[in-house]
Design a protein around this motif. Sequence first.
Motif, PDB file in Angstrom:
ATOM      1  N   ARG A 130     -10.137   2.766  -0.475  1.00  0.00           N
ATOM      2  CA  ARG A 130      -9.962   3.707   0.631  1.00  0.00           C
ATOM      3  C   ARG A 130      -9.296   5.015   0.197  1.00  0.00           C
ATOM      4  O   ARG A 130      -9.401   6.029   0.914  1.00  0.00           O
ATOM      5  CB  ARG A 130      -9.118   3.056   1.726  1.00  0.00           C
ATOM      6  CG  ARG A 130      -9.804   1.882   2.409  1.00  0.00           C
ATOM      7  CD  ARG A 130      -8.875   1.220   3.412  1.00  0.00           C
ATOM      8  NE  ARG A 130      -9.530   0.131   4.125  1.00  0.00           N
ATOM      9  CZ  ARG A 130      -8.920  -0.661   5.000  1.00  0.00           C
ATOM     10  NH1 ARG A 130      -7.622  -0.479   5.252  1.00  0.00           N
ATOM     11  NH2 ARG A 130      -9.579  -1.613   5.613  1.00  0.00           N
ATOM     12  N   ASN A 131      -8.601   5.023  -0.919  1.00  0.00           N
ATOM     13  CA  ASN A 131      -7.834   6.199  -1.338  1.00  0.00           C
ATOM     14  C   ASN A 131      -8.247   6.676  -2.728  1.00  0.00           C
ATOM     15  O   ASN A 131      -7.419   7.103  -3.516  1.00  0.00           O
ATOM     16  CB  ASN A 131      -6.339   5.863  -1.336  1.00  0.00           C
ATOM     17  CG  ASN A 131      -5.804   5.532   0.040  1.00  0.00           C
ATOM     18  OD1 ASN A 131      -5.426   6.410   0.804  1.00  0.00           O
ATOM     19  ND2 ASN A 131      -5.785   4.238   0.359  1.00  0.00           N
ATOM     20  N   LYS A 158      -5.072  -6.631  -1.419  1.00  0.00           N
ATOM     21  CA  LYS A 158      -4.657  -5.431  -0.699  1.00  0.00           C
ATOM     22  C   LYS A 158      -4.729  -4.188  -1.578  1.00  0.00           C
ATOM     23  O   LYS A 158      -5.115  -3.102  -1.105  1.00  0.00           O
ATOM     24  CB  LYS A 158      -3.239  -5.613  -0.163  1.00  0.00           C
ATOM     25  CG  LYS A 158      -3.139  -6.621   0.969  1.00  0.00           C
ATOM     26  CD  LYS A 158      -1.716  -6.717   1.497  1.00  0.00           C
ATOM     27  CE  LYS A 158      -1.637  -7.652   2.694  1.00  0.00           C
ATOM     28  NZ  LYS A 158      -0.275  -7.736   3.256  1.00  0.00           N
ATOM     29  N   LEU A 159      -4.368  -4.318  -2.862  1.00  0.00           N
ATOM     30  CA  LEU A 159      -4.434  -3.160  -3.754  1.00  0.00           C
ATOM     31  C   LEU A 159      -5.881  -2.737  -4.003  1.00  0.00           C
ATOM     32  O   LEU A 159      -6.186  -1.539  -4.059  1.00  0.00           O
ATOM     33  CB  LEU A 159      -3.743  -3.482  -5.086  1.00  0.00           C
ATOM     34  CG  LEU A 159      -2.212  -3.504  -5.039  1.00  0.00           C
ATOM     35  CD1 LEU A 159      -1.647  -4.002  -6.362  1.00  0.00           C
ATOM     36  CD2 LEU A 159      -1.655  -2.107  -4.724  1.00  0.00           C
ATOM     37  N   ASN A 160      -6.786  -3.700  -4.143  1.00  0.00           N
ATOM     38  CA  ASN A 160      -8.197  -3.357  -4.305  1.00  0.00           C
ATOM     39  C   ASN A 160      -8.717  -2.604  -3.088  1.00  0.00           C
ATOM     40  O   ASN A 160      -9.436  -1.594  -3.215  1.00  0.00           O
ATOM     41  CB  ASN A 160      -9.026  -4.632  -4.531  1.00  0.00           C
ATOM     42  CG  ASN A 160      -8.984  -5.082  -5.981  1.00  0.00           C
ATOM     43  OD1 ASN A 160      -9.075  -4.264  -6.895  1.00  0.00           O
ATOM     44  ND2 ASN A 160      -8.846  -6.378  -6.198  1.00  0.00           N
ATOM     45  N   ARG A 161      -8.362  -3.073  -1.895  1.00  0.00           N
ATOM     46  CA  ARG A 161      -8.776  -2.396  -0.666  1.00  0.00           C
ATOM     47  C   ARG A 161      -8.155  -1.001  -0.583  1.00  0.00           C
ATOM     48  O   ARG A 161      -8.805  -0.029  -0.190  1.00  0.00           O
ATOM     49  CB  ARG A 161      -8.366  -3.240   0.548  1.00  0.00           C
ATOM     50  CG  ARG A 161      -8.867  -2.679   1.872  1.00  0.00           C
ATOM     51  CD  ARG A 161      -8.766  -3.707   2.985  1.00  0.00           C
ATOM     52  NE  ARG A 161      -7.394  -4.185   3.165  1.00  0.00           N
ATOM     53  CZ  ARG A 161      -7.025  -5.458   3.019  1.00  0.00           C
ATOM     54  NH1 ARG A 161      -7.901  -6.388   2.693  1.00  0.00           N
ATOM     55  NH2 ARG A 161      -5.751  -5.807   3.202  1.00  0.00           N
ATOM     56  N   TYR A 162      -6.881  -0.887  -0.992  1.00  0.00           N
ATOM     57  CA  TYR A 162      -6.208   0.418  -0.984  1.00  0.00           C
ATOM     58  C   TYR A 162      -6.917   1.407  -1.898  1.00  0.00           C
ATOM     59  O   TYR A 162      -7.157   2.564  -1.520  1.00  0.00           O
ATOM     60  CB  TYR A 162      -4.754   0.244  -1.413  1.00  0.00           C
ATOM     61  CG  TYR A 162      -4.092   1.546  -1.821  1.00  0.00           C
ATOM     62  CD1 TYR A 162      -3.606   2.430  -0.866  1.00  0.00           C
ATOM     63  CD2 TYR A 162      -3.988   1.893  -3.161  1.00  0.00           C
ATOM     64  CE1 TYR A 162      -3.019   3.636  -1.238  1.00  0.00           C
ATOM     65  CE2 TYR A 162      -3.403   3.086  -3.546  1.00  0.00           C
ATOM     66  CZ  TYR A 162      -2.921   3.955  -2.586  1.00  0.00           C
ATOM     67  OH  TYR A 162      -2.363   5.150  -2.961  1.00  0.00           O
ATOM     68  N   TYR A 163      -7.284   0.980  -3.113  1.00  0.00           N
ATOM     69  CA  TYR A 163      -7.926   1.900  -4.061  1.00  0.00           C
ATOM     70  C   TYR A 163      -9.314   2.315  -3.588  1.00  0.00           C
ATOM     71  O   TYR A 163      -9.742   3.455  -3.821  1.00  0.00           O
ATOM     72  CB  TYR A 163      -8.005   1.257  -5.449  1.00  0.00           C
ATOM     73  CG  TYR A 163      -6.713   1.347  -6.210  1.00  0.00           C
ATOM     74  CD1 TYR A 163      -6.149   2.582  -6.542  1.00  0.00           C
ATOM     75  CD2 TYR A 163      -6.029   0.200  -6.605  1.00  0.00           C
ATOM     76  CE1 TYR A 163      -4.955   2.667  -7.224  1.00  0.00           C
ATOM     77  CE2 TYR A 163      -4.826   0.275  -7.294  1.00  0.00           C
ATOM     78  CZ  TYR A 163      -4.304   1.516  -7.603  1.00  0.00           C
ATOM     79  OH  TYR A 163      -3.113   1.602  -8.283  1.00  0.00           O
ATOM     80  N   GLU A 205       0.828  -1.208   0.000  1.00  0.00           N
ATOM     81  CA  GLU A 205       0.000   0.000   0.000  1.00  0.00           C
ATOM     82  C   GLU A 205       0.868   1.267   0.000  1.00  0.00           C
ATOM     83  O   GLU A 205       0.557   2.239  -0.694  1.00  0.00           O
ATOM     84  CB  GLU A 205      -0.941   0.010   1.208  1.00  0.00           C
ATOM     85  CG  GLU A 205      -2.017  -1.077   1.173  1.00  0.00           C
ATOM     86  CD  GLU A 205      -1.586  -2.363   1.854  1.00  0.00           C
ATOM     87  OE1 GLU A 205      -2.458  -3.159   2.212  1.00  0.00           O
ATOM     88  OE2 GLU A 205      -0.359  -2.566   2.041  1.00  0.00           O
ATOM     89  N   GLN A 206       1.963   1.259   0.766  1.00  0.00           N
ATOM     90  CA  GLN A 206       2.873   2.404   0.757  1.00  0.00           C
ATOM     91  C   GLN A 206       3.540   2.558  -0.605  1.00  0.00           C
ATOM     92  O   GLN A 206       3.708   3.671  -1.108  1.00  0.00           O
ATOM     93  CB  GLN A 206       3.919   2.247   1.857  1.00  0.00           C
ATOM     94  CG  GLN A 206       3.362   2.365   3.266  1.00  0.00           C
ATOM     95  CD  GLN A 206       4.424   2.155   4.329  1.00  0.00           C
ATOM     96  OE1 GLN A 206       5.507   1.636   4.046  1.00  0.00           O
ATOM     97  NE2 GLN A 206       4.124   2.534   5.559  1.00  0.00           N
ATOM     98  N   VAL A 207       3.906   1.431  -1.209  1.00  0.00           N
ATOM     99  CA  VAL A 207       4.480   1.465  -2.559  1.00  0.00           C
ATOM    100  C   VAL A 207       3.498   2.087  -3.541  1.00  0.00           C
ATOM    101  O   VAL A 207       3.853   2.941  -4.352  1.00  0.00           O
ATOM    102  CB  VAL A 207       4.877   0.040  -3.010  1.00  0.00           C
ATOM    103  CG1 VAL A 207       5.233   0.016  -4.500  1.00  0.00           C
ATOM    104  CG2 VAL A 207       6.040  -0.482  -2.183  1.00  0.00           C
ATOM    105  N   ALA A 208       2.243   1.655  -3.469  1.00  0.00           N
ATOM    106  CA  ALA A 208       1.225   2.174  -4.377  1.00  0.00           C
ATOM    107  C   ALA A 208       1.014   3.670  -4.168  1.00  0.00           C
ATOM    108  O   ALA A 208       0.820   4.429  -5.128  1.00  0.00           O
ATOM    109  CB  ALA A 208      -0.094   1.420  -4.162  1.00  0.00           C
ATOM    110  N   HIS A 209       1.068   4.125  -2.912  1.00  0.00           N
ATOM    111  CA  HIS A 209       0.841   5.542  -2.628  1.00  0.00           C
ATOM    112  C   HIS A 209       1.975   6.396  -3.201  1.00  0.00           C
ATOM    113  O   HIS A 209       1.733   7.471  -3.768  1.00  0.00           O
ATOM    114  CB  HIS A 209       0.714   5.752  -1.115  1.00  0.00           C
ATOM    115  CG  HIS A 209      -0.172   6.899  -0.749  1.00  0.00           C
ATOM    116  ND1 HIS A 209      -1.522   6.927  -1.046  1.00  0.00           N
ATOM    117  CD2 HIS A 209       0.093   8.090  -0.130  1.00  0.00           C
ATOM    118  CE1 HIS A 209      -2.051   8.060  -0.610  1.00  0.00           C
ATOM    119  NE2 HIS A 209      -1.081   8.786  -0.062  1.00  0.00           N
TER     120      HIS A 209
END
Length: 411
Positions: free
Chosen positions: A332-333, A325-330, A238-242
């Motif tokens: 939320r952000n 995790k990436l789906n959940r990240y997108y 998630e930090q990488v994606a951000h």
Amino acid sequence: MAKHNLVVGRSRDCDIVLKDPQVSGHHARLRWEGQNILLEDLGSANGTQVNGQDVQRLHIRPGDEVLFGGVPLPWSHKKLRPFLRAGAGQTMLGRAMPQRKAFICGACGSRAEMPAGFEEGVLRCPSCAKRVVVEKPPSKIRVALGWMILIALIGAGVYWWQHHDGAAQVREQAEVIREAVEENVALAVAPAAGSPQEASIRRHSAPRVTEAIDAESPETRNAAVQIASAVEGPFSVEQVAHIWRHVHREWSYVNDPHGNDYFARASESIANDYAGDCDDFAIVLSAMIGAIGGKVRIVMMDGPRGGHAYTEVCLEEDPRDLATKLNRYYRRNRHRGERLRRVRSVHFRPGAPEVAEGAPAPPPTPSSECPLWFNLDWNAGTPGGPYEDETWAVAVYPDGRTETLAPASAP
């Protein structure tokens, strides 16, 4: 009207454009000087080689192996044909390629088949009808024998001085010469590790790339921490994606300086409000992810659209968990007005290969230090997006190591 001068490089205003990161914007010039072609390096970053030797200025002939960085000069290029004809007399030299039963025409650069049993002499090119004097290239066996004879002569001289009265200084000089010749012969015949592309990148680009990944500079570290802190906790995808989303959104594409391959330090690109070309983007991403504890590498590749560079990050999770995790990240952000991204699968290179039970383990490589190398290419559209088709790929690690990789391909 045919030109008697040609500039070769990566810039669009060059006469012969070679889209590869190893080629400088204005890499070299070809011009006729009498009946010879003069090759001049224009201060390129990765150098120019002719038949395996670095050169700055040299007379060449069609068919010689000319490399700009690691990229060969295409003698059959359509822009080269009028240039070659412009300097051609009634008869031009050509280069025989016995192993392929063909020759390269010195007048138009085209390749043509040699008659059966022909080795050298005068032929007429079927493409341009010019008479071509075809000569055999120097035999590698003859070159090797020449070195062997030279070493034998030096060895005999050393033996004579060791067993006869003579100056000790001369004996020492003879020994130094013998050792130097043996060392050069060993270098000439020793195979390079990895691929030719890796050898070129290791020699010309890797030191400057690794120097530019300044993960410990205050500017890089502060920028990375400020962005990643929006996703609290230990290092994560998630930090990488951000970080990837922030840098990708803020990035402005700007070419390298005229006639030069420039690898900007990450802190420099950040200070310039995230501006540079594809390798600068990869350097910034690698440095920022490294600054928050990630293990990264930069992949330099060539594909249908030319040379390119991108980042891969080491992750130690199951690919299906990463997609979740990436789906959940997108979710939320999600930015206002942005469509919701759905990640069905992630794209990566496997690191440590699977070994069958009882089979010997393969020798360790830099890749095998990580189970999964996650794609962070600018062109992927999202972290873990698809790879582009690749002809070859070489990884450059922040510690200076390089590694030839299996080329990735788009699904």
